[in-house]
Design an enzyme around this catalytic site. Structure first.
Site, PDB file in Angstrom:
ATOM      1  N   ASP A 180       0.826  -1.207   0.000  1.00  0.00           N
ATOM      2  CA  ASP A 180       0.000   0.000   0.000  1.00  0.00           C
ATOM      3  C   ASP A 180       0.860   1.258   0.000  1.00  0.00           C
ATOM      4  O   ASP A 180       1.915   1.307   0.638  1.00  0.00           O
ATOM      5  CB  ASP A 180      -0.901  -0.018   1.236  1.00  0.00           C
TER       6      ASP A 180
ATOM      7  N   GLU B 195       1.196  -0.622  -5.138  1.00  0.00           N
ATOM      8  CA  GLU B 195       0.201   0.414  -5.396  1.00  0.00           C
ATOM      9  C   GLU B 195       0.984   1.723  -5.454  1.00  0.00           C
ATOM     10  O   GLU B 195       1.240   2.363  -4.433  1.00  0.00           O
ATOM     11  CB  GLU B 195      -0.843   0.470  -4.278  1.00  0.00           C
TER      12      GLU B 195
END
Length: 742
Positions: free
Chosen positions: A419, A472
């Site tokens: 993330d 990401e």
């Protein structure tokens, strides 16, 4: 008092013990040689008496009560008891008697070599030492605890087994490593604990174990001792096959990912904050559903333990513990095992970019900045209100590197989606001038974070072939998926955020305006081969007033569903692996909320059921025909046929696999205009077979398909080809054709 005993006692350490400041209790407590004899001491506050005996012996020896605070000692002129071969028999004023081994008579398990590797940031199996580990030592069952707290004055294990009293089990500091350790007899799986930390400034902190494997269910936040080594795995074949798939081979396999938040996929009790299904129940329900729907992977958000439901699991406090909301660690192991049995790979969201300020968490862990950088310009996210890991501190880098390996090696997870990578890469991410510090070269690149990510990716490939990390990453950082050996970051895949933003903006437009925004649909192919991409429509796109996917679509109800089916068809044909968030596969109407289940009752509506059947068909076609995935990262895998006629709202393109057979042609009509007998350019003179039409009645359309029609190419220039054919194209539709190249 016995003179020998009095002479042996270090009264400075005694005062530290009484004051609750001792950090080397084994120098005072336990079994110690003294000349030809031995001294054994213990600290048992609130006790009436303590005696000592052999584990199976009947003869006991009363210990001398040195002080009323509960410090006891005994001197033997000969070496009466070896090492830990004795037991304390403690009698309390209420008549209770407790017999236990001496926790200070056991040798430490954290070695000098462990300390050396940890200080170097290279103790990659550190999770086997740090934390709480149930074990049996010399026939004594108990739990070994170890925690890193170099700036602490004293650290104690406290829990339901010692009345949460920090004076009862102070831990022994190991040399200069800053690691505290202690084996406590009779503490077994299920025991609840924390670390009580006395800071250099005299404050008392109660901290959860950074390496703990199991936690209480929120809002409680203590750790629970757990044995994560006893589960009997059944996925040996899966793991062996996984190890055979190298980096290149992985990119040539299909990936249809179902992004899922377990707590809101389905809830057992909608009216309860604790009405969750167990991991084992979810394994059966979700695994069978994914198999039926044709998904190849499931990506789980919110698995590492976190205190606040509304953070969705992106504010992690316990990186080594699967959330207890859905069960115990062995239950999550069963979940992964079951997914592998069903042929489904498991990806976890992983959050090394930041961590929250919760009092029991990592922040100011030992009273000083430890896991975070001490400079707030480097150690804090002003927009998020969170701490940033100190990536340049070896022990912190070790914590994160080991954690990535932990999920793959202990829980057999197949991949990690990392993330907020961009926030790790840029020192000025989310910051204004004066809120960040340049690197040693004067730039804004976070050199320590880059090195960490490269190292994790390299190690993962070396230690766990077939496992992988996904980034990401929302910027144009070069080489995200290039190997670290080639100066890349080393990730195997990257989320294609650019495609997602452009495509959704295009799909939201009224059909009249699409011709003025045609580039939003086609621009992504100009960089499609720059990285190994995954096309994503994730949870972030269906929250915070962004509307559900169905809600984004223009038009009345029927057109919304037709638009949605067209969008998913185009996504299937576009180069890149695929990811849809749960609920999108049946046209969820409401935005997603972690507090409630998906609206499964919508499947009673034929239009919603039709979308679900359509996505199922797309998934099965995707895995059946390798043209959809085999050459995702090769130019020869894709070719536009009709791309520059913005007024028509129609695009056509070809996908090629590893042979000339079963190649694919995709036709998308993004406007509500039906085209009957429409001429389109084709790649070769052959017969084409319609294998999917989004207007099929079973998908909720009106049935304007080309089933039973002979679609044969002829020598007639059209679009970019000298060959073409006539075909009926429904409004707002995707058509997929199969052909053999000739």
């Amino acid at each position: 008092m016995n003179e020998k005993l009095n002479n042996w006692i270090n009264w400075v350490l005694y005062d530290e013990l009484m004051d609750g400041k001792i950090n080397a209790p084994k120098h005072l407590l336990g079994n110690h040689d003294y000349g030809n004899g031995q001294v054994i001491t213990c600290y048992k506050p609130h006790s009436a008496s303590v005696s000592i005996k052999a584990p199976s012996g009947k003869t006991s020896f009363p210990m001398e009560k040195v002080s009323e605070e509960g410090f006891y000692g005994i001197y033997f002129p000969t070496k009466k008891f070896k090492k830990n071969k004795y037991r304390f028999v403690t009698e309390y004023y209420d008549g209770t008697t407790v017999t236990t081994a001496d926790c200070y008579s056991f040798d430490g398990l954290f070695t000098d070599y462990d300390a050396y590797l940890f200080a170097e940031g290279k103790n990659y199996d550190i999770y086997n030492k740090m934390g709480a580990h149930p074990m049996t030592i010399d026939g004594v069952k108990g739990t070994y605890f170890a925690v890193w707290a170099p700036d602490a004055r004293r650290v104690s294990v406290v829990g339901d087994f010692n009345m949460w009293d920090g004076q009862l089990n102070p831990m022994q500091i190991h040399s200069v490593s800053g690691v505290y350790e202690l084996f406590i007899p009779d503490v077994l799986p299920g025991a609840v604990y924390k670390y009580q930390i006395l800071t250099r400034y005299g404050d008392i902190l109660y901290k959860a174990d950074p390496y703990g494997n199991y936690d209480q269910v929120r809002p409680d936040n203590a750790n629970i001792v757990a044995d994560i080594n006893s589960y009997k795995w059944k996925d040996e074949k899966w793991m062996a096959e996984r190890a055979k798939v190298d980096r290149v081979a992985r990119t040539k396999k299909p990936m249809s990912i179902y992004e899922c938040h377990l707590g809101s996929w389905k809830k057992k009790d909608e009216d309860s904050d604790f009405g969750f299904y167990n991991y084992r129940e979810l394994a059966k329900m979700l695994g069978d559903y994914l198999t039926e729907m044709g998904y190849t992977h499931v990506e789980l958000i919110g698995i590492a333990e976190y205190p606040f439901d509304g953070s969705w699991g992106y504010q992690v406090t316990n990186y080594y513990a699967p959330t207890s909301r859905y069960g115990k660690p062995e239950d999550f192991m069963y979940f992964v095992d079951y997914m592998h049995e069903k042929g489904i790979s498991v990806i976890l969201d992983w959050v090394p970019a930041h961590f929250p300020r919760d009092a029991h968490g990592l922040g100011r862990f030992d009273g000083m900045p430890l896991y975070e950088n001490s400079d707030p310009r480097k150690g804090e996210h002003p927009d998020w209100g969170t701490y940033i890991f100190d990536y340049g501190r070896n022990e912190v880098a070790n914590f994160l590197t080991s954690n990535a390996l932990f999920w793959v090696e202990k829980y057999h997870v197949d991949g990690l989606r990392v993330d907020a990578v961009a926030s790790m890469l840029y020192l000025d991410y989310g910051k204004q001038d004066g809120q960040w510090v340049a690197n040693k070269n004067g730039g804004k690149e976070n050199l320590e974070a880059i090195e960490l990510l490269q190292n994790i990716n390299t190690l993962m490939e070396e230690r766990n072939p077939g496992a992988y990390l996904i980034a990401e990453e929302s910027t144009a950082w070069p080489g995200v998926t290039a190997p670290a050996s080639m100066q890349g970051l080393g990730f195997l895949f990257k989320w294609n955020m650019g495609w997602m933003n452009d495509f959704l903006e295009y799909m939201k437009l009224d059909p009249y305006f699409k011709k003025f925004n045609h580039n939003r649909l086609t621009f992504s192919l100009s960089y499609a081969y720059a990285e190994n991409y995954i096309l994503v429509i994730s949870h972030d796109e269906v929250v915070h007033l962004k509307c559900s996917m169905l809600g984004k679509m223009p038009g009345l109800e029927f057109d919304k569903f037709a638009n949605l089916r067209t969008a998913y068809g185009f996504m299937l044909g576009h180069p890149g692996k695929k990811l849809l968030f749960m609920g999108q596969e049946f046209g969820q109407q409401r935005e997603w909320s972690e507090a409630r289940s998906l609206d499964w009752w919508l499947l009673d509506n034929p239009l919603h059921k039709g979308v679900q059947e359509y996505v199922k068909e797309l998934n099965h076609l995707y895995t059946k025909y390798d043209a959809f995935y085999y050459n995702d990262n090769e130019v020869m895998g894709f070719e536009w046929l009709k791309v520059d006629d913005a007024d028509s709202g129609i695009v056509t393109f070809v996908r090629r696999g590893k042979s000339s057979k079963d190649q694919i042609m995709v036709i998308c009509n993004f406007v509500p205009v039906e085209r009957k007998g429409y001429r389109i350019g084709v790649p070769c003179l052959t017969e084409y077979t319609e294998i999917l039409n989004s207007d099929d009645k079973k998908f909720g359309g009106l049935g304007r398909t080309n089933k039973g029609k002979k679609l044969v190419a002829e020598e007639a220039p059209c679009d970019r080809s000298d060959k073409s054919m006539l075909i009926d194209i429904p409004p707002l539709s995707t058509i997929i054709l199969k052909y053999d190249y000739k």
